[in-house]
Design a protein around this motif. Structure first.
Motif, PDB file in Angstrom:
ATOM      1  N   GLU A  48      40.915  44.152  41.271  1.00 28.09           N
ATOM      2  CA  GLU A  48      39.679  44.284  40.492  1.00 28.09           C
ATOM      3  C   GLU A  48      38.526  43.570  41.191  1.00 28.09           C
ATOM      4  O   GLU A  48      37.407  44.102  41.291  1.00 28.09           O
ATOM      5  CB  GLU A  48      39.883  43.732  39.084  1.00 28.09           C
ATOM      6  CG  GLU A  48      40.754  44.608  38.200  1.00 28.09           C
ATOM      7  CD  GLU A  48      40.992  44.015  36.834  1.00 28.09           C
ATOM      8  OE1 GLU A  48      41.207  44.780  35.873  1.00 28.09           O
ATOM      9  OE2 GLU A  48      40.971  42.759  36.714  1.00 28.09           O
ATOM     10  N   HIS A  59      31.770  43.602  37.988  1.00 29.55           N
ATOM     11  CA  HIS A  59      32.962  43.655  37.153  1.00 29.55           C
ATOM     12  C   HIS A  59      33.756  44.930  37.427  1.00 29.55           C
ATOM     13  O   HIS A  59      33.178  46.005  37.617  1.00 29.55           O
ATOM     14  CB  HIS A  59      32.593  43.632  35.662  1.00 29.55           C
ATOM     15  CG  HIS A  59      31.749  42.471  35.265  1.00 29.55           C
ATOM     16  ND1 HIS A  59      32.251  41.213  35.030  1.00 29.55           N
ATOM     17  CD2 HIS A  59      30.406  42.380  35.069  1.00 29.55           C
ATOM     18  CE1 HIS A  59      31.269  40.398  34.695  1.00 29.55           C
ATOM     19  NE2 HIS A  59      30.142  41.082  34.720  1.00 29.55           N
ATOM     20  N   CYS A  60      35.072  44.784  37.434  1.00 26.91           N
ATOM     21  CA  CYS A  60      35.971  45.939  37.514  1.00 26.91           C
ATOM     22  C   CYS A  60      37.090  45.724  36.509  1.00 26.91           C
ATOM     23  O   CYS A  60      37.699  44.650  36.468  1.00 26.91           O
ATOM     24  CB  CYS A  60      36.545  46.088  38.924  1.00 26.91           C
ATOM     25  SG  CYS A  60      37.824  47.373  39.082  1.00 26.91           S
ATOM     26  N   VAL A  61      37.350  46.727  35.689  1.00 28.79           N
ATOM     27  CA  VAL A  61      38.428  46.676  34.704  1.00 28.79           C
ATOM     28  C   VAL A  61      39.377  47.822  35.015  1.00 28.79           C
ATOM     29  O   VAL A  61      39.029  49.005  34.856  1.00 28.79           O
ATOM     30  CB  VAL A  61      37.892  46.792  33.268  1.00 28.79           C
ATOM     31  CG1 VAL A  61      39.048  46.691  32.271  1.00 28.79           C
ATOM     32  CG2 VAL A  61      36.854  45.715  32.989  1.00 28.79           C
ATOM     33  N   ALA A 207      39.896  52.879  36.933  1.00 27.50           N
ATOM     34  CA  ALA A 207      39.136  51.642  36.753  1.00 27.50           C
ATOM     35  C   ALA A 207      37.714  51.976  36.340  1.00 27.50           C
ATOM     36  O   ALA A 207      37.184  53.036  36.676  1.00 27.50           O
ATOM     37  CB  ALA A 207      39.120  50.808  38.041  1.00 27.50           C
ATOM     38  N   ALA A 216      32.377  45.026  30.112  1.00 23.81           N
ATOM     39  CA  ALA A 216      33.640  44.695  30.776  1.00 23.81           C
ATOM     40  C   ALA A 216      34.583  43.955  29.831  1.00 23.81           C
ATOM     41  O   ALA A 216      35.785  44.244  29.771  1.00 23.81           O
ATOM     42  CB  ALA A 216      33.367  43.860  32.023  1.00 23.81           C
ATOM     43  N   ASP A 217      34.063  43.001  29.076  1.00 27.06           N
ATOM     44  CA  ASP A 217      34.900  42.254  28.130  1.00 27.06           C
ATOM     45  C   ASP A 217      35.490  43.184  27.077  1.00 27.06           C
ATOM     46  O   ASP A 217      36.665  43.058  26.707  1.00 27.06           O
ATOM     47  CB  ASP A 217      34.081  41.158  27.457  1.00 27.06           C
ATOM     48  CG  ASP A 217      33.755  40.004  28.392  1.00 27.06           C
ATOM     49  OD1 ASP A 217      34.410  39.885  29.448  1.00 27.06           O
ATOM     50  OD2 ASP A 217      32.836  39.224  28.059  1.00 27.06           O
ATOM     51  N   LEU A 219      36.050  46.384  27.362  1.00 25.96           N
ATOM     52  CA  LEU A 219      37.043  47.239  28.010  1.00 25.96           C
ATOM     53  C   LEU A 219      38.374  46.506  28.199  1.00 25.96           C
ATOM     54  O   LEU A 219      39.444  47.102  28.027  1.00 25.96           O
ATOM     55  CB  LEU A 219      36.522  47.730  29.360  1.00 25.96           C
ATOM     56  CG  LEU A 219      35.474  48.837  29.302  1.00 25.96           C
ATOM     57  CD1 LEU A 219      34.768  48.982  30.644  1.00 25.96           C
ATOM     58  CD2 LEU A 219      36.121  50.165  28.901  1.00 25.96           C
ATOM     59  N   ARG A 220      38.308  45.236  28.537  1.00 26.79           N
ATOM     60  CA  ARG A 220      39.545  44.467  28.709  1.00 26.79           C
ATOM     61  C   ARG A 220      40.314  44.358  27.395  1.00 26.79           C
ATOM     62  O   ARG A 220      41.548  44.352  27.377  1.00 26.79           O
ATOM     63  CB  ARG A 220      39.227  43.082  29.274  1.00 26.79           C
ATOM     64  CG  ARG A 220      38.721  43.125  30.713  1.00 26.79           C
ATOM     65  CD  ARG A 220      38.598  41.724  31.332  1.00 26.79           C
ATOM     66  NE  ARG A 220      38.037  41.835  32.675  1.00 26.79           N
ATOM     67  CZ  ARG A 220      36.770  41.621  32.990  1.00 26.79           C
ATOM     68  NH1 ARG A 220      35.902  41.271  32.031  1.00 26.79           N
ATOM     69  NH2 ARG A 220      36.345  41.744  34.230  1.00 26.79           N
ATOM     70  N   ARG A 223      41.840  48.070  26.598  1.00 27.85           N
ATOM     71  CA  ARG A 223      42.971  48.512  27.424  1.00 27.85           C
ATOM     72  C   ARG A 223      44.272  47.824  27.042  1.00 27.85           C
ATOM     73  O   ARG A 223      45.354  48.269  27.397  1.00 27.85           O
ATOM     74  CB  ARG A 223      42.687  48.245  28.901  1.00 27.85           C
ATOM     75  CG  ARG A 223      42.798  46.787  29.315  1.00 27.85           C
ATOM     76  CD  ARG A 223      42.657  46.582  30.800  1.00 27.85           C
ATOM     77  NE  ARG A 223      42.624  45.146  31.138  1.00 27.85           N
ATOM     78  CZ  ARG A 223      42.440  44.677  32.353  1.00 27.85           C
ATOM     79  NH1 ARG A 223      42.264  45.518  33.373  1.00 27.85           N
ATOM     80  NH2 ARG A 223      42.422  43.373  32.590  1.00 27.85           N
ATOM     81  N   GLN A 228      43.042  39.857  23.342  1.00 22.90           N
ATOM     82  CA  GLN A 228      42.794  38.918  24.438  1.00 22.90           C
ATOM     83  C   GLN A 228      43.871  37.851  24.453  1.00 22.90           C
ATOM     84  O   GLN A 228      44.225  37.322  25.497  1.00 22.90           O
ATOM     85  CB  GLN A 228      41.421  38.272  24.253  1.00 22.90           C
ATOM     86  CG  GLN A 228      40.903  37.505  25.444  1.00 22.90           C
ATOM     87  CD  GLN A 228      39.464  37.068  25.239  1.00 22.90           C
ATOM     88  OE1 GLN A 228      39.045  36.782  24.120  1.00 22.90           O
ATOM     89  NE2 GLN A 228      38.692  37.021  26.319  1.00 22.90           N
ATOM     90  N   ARG A 241      46.937  50.001  31.085  1.00 24.65           N
ATOM     91  CA  ARG A 241      46.813  48.902  32.034  1.00 24.65           C
ATOM     92  C   ARG A 241      47.354  49.353  33.393  1.00 24.65           C
ATOM     93  O   ARG A 241      48.485  49.816  33.494  1.00 24.65           O
ATOM     94  CB  ARG A 241      47.598  47.688  31.534  1.00 24.65           C
ATOM     95  CG  ARG A 241      47.182  47.257  30.137  1.00 24.65           C
ATOM     96  CD  ARG A 241      48.109  46.227  29.534  1.00 24.65           C
ATOM     97  NE  ARG A 241      49.477  46.726  29.356  1.00 24.65           N
ATOM     98  CZ  ARG A 241      50.369  46.189  28.530  1.00 24.65           C
ATOM     99  NH1 ARG A 241      50.049  45.144  27.799  1.00 24.65           N
ATOM    100  NH2 ARG A 241      51.585  46.681  28.446  1.00 24.65           N
TER     101      ARG A 241
END
Length: 396
Positions: A48, A59-61, A207, A216-217, A219-220, A223, A228, A241
């Motif tokens: 990422e 950012h990369c998710v 991605a 980005a948050d 998306l995390r 997924r 979290q 994932r």
């Protein structure tokens, strides 16, 4: 009986062996297998970071597929029931399915007139965006089809005027540039790592690369079951994932991507130079200020099926990207589009497109076989070329 081709369309075994990357891939797979970490571990985090940096973004998710990258981005932007998203009429169906998966409606926009040719013949025509706008429009999703960037300046200007996010479908555009900047350097771009992509894994993967920390948050969370912290779920998320094995493979290939793309450009250039005189064949054009990565080299012919048959008999495998216009497929022909789709340009392209073999593994000899087969398959091409020296001698 399966036909054996002198030039297969795309063989990953050849890609890995000819380019010499297979031993490094094997070592990466063994390293992950020995680690005991297979889900959201260090390999994903490393990839990422590297892919975001490669794209020129922050950012990369990483997610489970290119479709999930599109769908989850729209969900993170709260696209839902009753909303509309502007999409190209000519693309892979995943672009539309991502919209439908949110409960929203894809609103297709045609490319430029195929009869006029040029790079606009395949890509969403930004001059048609205003006509597609309604009070329900929630986002614009242009596609960098076949590895050729769309006119982002015009698309983004339209989106800015109307307060809309632009979600780029970059599934076929790893490494492409638009006016000097990488595709993926903007607000949000969704990539696929399907094995046949310019940057491909050993299975499905995708991605989202974004400049927006809040997106980005979100998306995390989406997924990973909306969580979290284990067993504490903030959103109704999904399981999407990228696994550690795929991330390790992608990290091995990423440093080679630019050189592989350069080889694709060389092949595309040779095709264009050698086939430009063929009558009745429309070759792909390149817009000013862009650097495509030639995920596909797509020609067009009203005699596509005859041409494809002739190439197959000469040992050249071809594919069709894409042979059925989405609005005529079973998934959408029954309705669900607003208004009912009348898309003659998409229909024409579906009847004419033909993809020639291209990839970093192709030898000069194999490229020559494709060119020779094309020249032999098109009536009148040899005669026209044989007359060229004579005609040039008669020029005043």
């Amino acid at each position: 009986m399966t036909q054996t081709y002198r030039v297969p369309f795309y063989d990953l075994r050849d890609v890995h062996t000819v380019t010499g990357v297979q031993p490094d891939i094997d070592a990466a797979l063994l390293r992950v297998a020995a680690s005991g970490r297979f889900i959201l571990g260090p390999e994903v985090a490393i990839f990422e970071e590297r892919f975001a940096e490669y794209c020129g973004n922050t950012h990369c998710v990483a997610v489970g597929s290119g479709l999930d990258a599109l769908h989850l981005t729209l969900r993170a932007l709260e696209v839902g029931e009753g909303d509309e998203v502007i999409v190209p009429s000519h693309t892979y169906i995943a672009t539309w399915l991502a919209v439908s998966a949110c409960g929203a409606t894809p609103v297709p926009v045609e490319p430029g007139d195929p009869g006029r040719g040029g790079p606009e013949a395949f890509l969403l025509d930004p001059d048609r965006l205003e006509a597609a706008l309604t009070p329900r429009t929630k986002a614009v999703m242009p596609v960098h089809l076949y590895g050729h960037p769309v006119d982002l300046d015009t698309v983004e200007a339209f989106a800015d005027r109307h307060g809309l996010p632009v979600v780029e479908d970059a599934a076929q555009a790893h490494g492409a540039r638009y006016r000097g900047r990488r595709i993926g350097s903007g607000f949000a771009a969704a990539f696929s790592f399907y094995p046949g992509k310019n940057l491909g894994a050993f299975g499905d993967g995708g991605a989202v690369v974004t400049s927006d920390a809040e997106l980005a948050d979100r998306l995390r969370l989406l997924r990973n079951y909306g969580s979290q912290e284990k067993y504490r779920h903030l959103l109704r998320g999904v399981n999407s994932r990228l696994d550690e094995l795929q991330a390790a493979v992608l990290s091995v290939k990423l440093p080679l991507l630019d050189s592989w793309n350069n080889r694709r450009r060389q092949i595309a250039g040779r095709y264009t130079e050698s086939l430009s005189s063929l009558p009745g064949i429309d070759l792909p054009a390149v817009a000013d200020g862009v650097e495509p990565v030639w995920h596909q080299y797509v020609v067009r012919s009203p005699h596509r099926e005859h041409l494809r048959k002739q190439l197959a008999e000469a040992g050249v495998e071809t594919l069709l990207h894409y042979p059925v216009a989405i609005h005529e497929s079973g998934a959408y022909a029954a309705g669900g589009l607003l208004p009912p789709a009348v898309l003659p340009h998409a229909e024409q392209l579906a009847n004419e497109v033909l993809s020639l073999p291209i990839g970093p593994h192709l030898s000069e000899e194999e490229v020559g076989v494709v060119i020779s087969a094309m020249r032999s398959a098109v009536p009148g091409s040899l005669e026209k070329d044989s007359l060229a020296p004579l005609l040039s001698g008669l020029a005043l």
